[in-house]
Motif scaffolding. Sequence first.
Motif, PDB file in Angstrom:
ATOM      1  N   ALA A 218      -4.571   2.279  -7.111  1.00 27.61           N
ATOM      2  CA  ALA A 218      -3.694   2.327  -6.368  1.00 27.61           C
ATOM      3  C   ALA A 218      -3.322   3.798  -5.492  1.00 27.61           C
ATOM      4  O   ALA A 218      -3.482   4.189  -4.733  1.00 27.61           O
TER       5      ALA A 218
ATOM      6  N   THR B  56       0.556  -1.337  -0.296  1.00 22.96           N
ATOM      7  CA  THR B  56       0.234   0.066   0.096  1.00 22.96           C
ATOM      8  C   THR B  56       1.019   1.596  -0.426  1.00 22.96           C
ATOM      9  O   THR B  56       0.333   2.355  -0.082  1.00 22.96           O
TER      10      THR B  56
ATOM     11  N   LEU C 183      -4.876   5.696  -2.822  1.00 19.95           N
ATOM     12  CA  LEU C 183      -3.982   6.192  -1.618  1.00 19.95           C
ATOM     13  C   LEU C 183      -3.964   7.829  -1.519  1.00 19.95           C
ATOM     14  O   LEU C 183      -4.062   8.011  -0.156  1.00 19.95           O
TER      15      LEU C 183
END
Length: 96
Positions: free
Chosen positions: A84, A43, A88
């Motif tokens: 992603a 992540t 984020l």
Amino acid sequence: MPAALDRKSVYPLDLIVEIVGWMGASLILLAYCLLSIGKMQATSPAYQWLNIGGAVGFIVNSGWNGAMPSVALNIIWFGIGITALWKLKRNGVSSI
């Protein structure tokens, strides 16, 4: 023998494309290695950027060499990384 490996037919652009492809491979391997040894989280923006950079390198190299399945795979890989990063950022994580 593929044109990129035949010393007689290596043109400067062929060499650049090969270098870009190897750089892409290196970035993806580095990301995987760092993730696997616990030095990076999936992540983390840095992990996503390594994968995005690697995908771009593979897209350039695969496209140049006519490997369309690899191009398609890496366009998807690139899209996953961008998605992603976008998620984020939405969650307040800086992008590096």
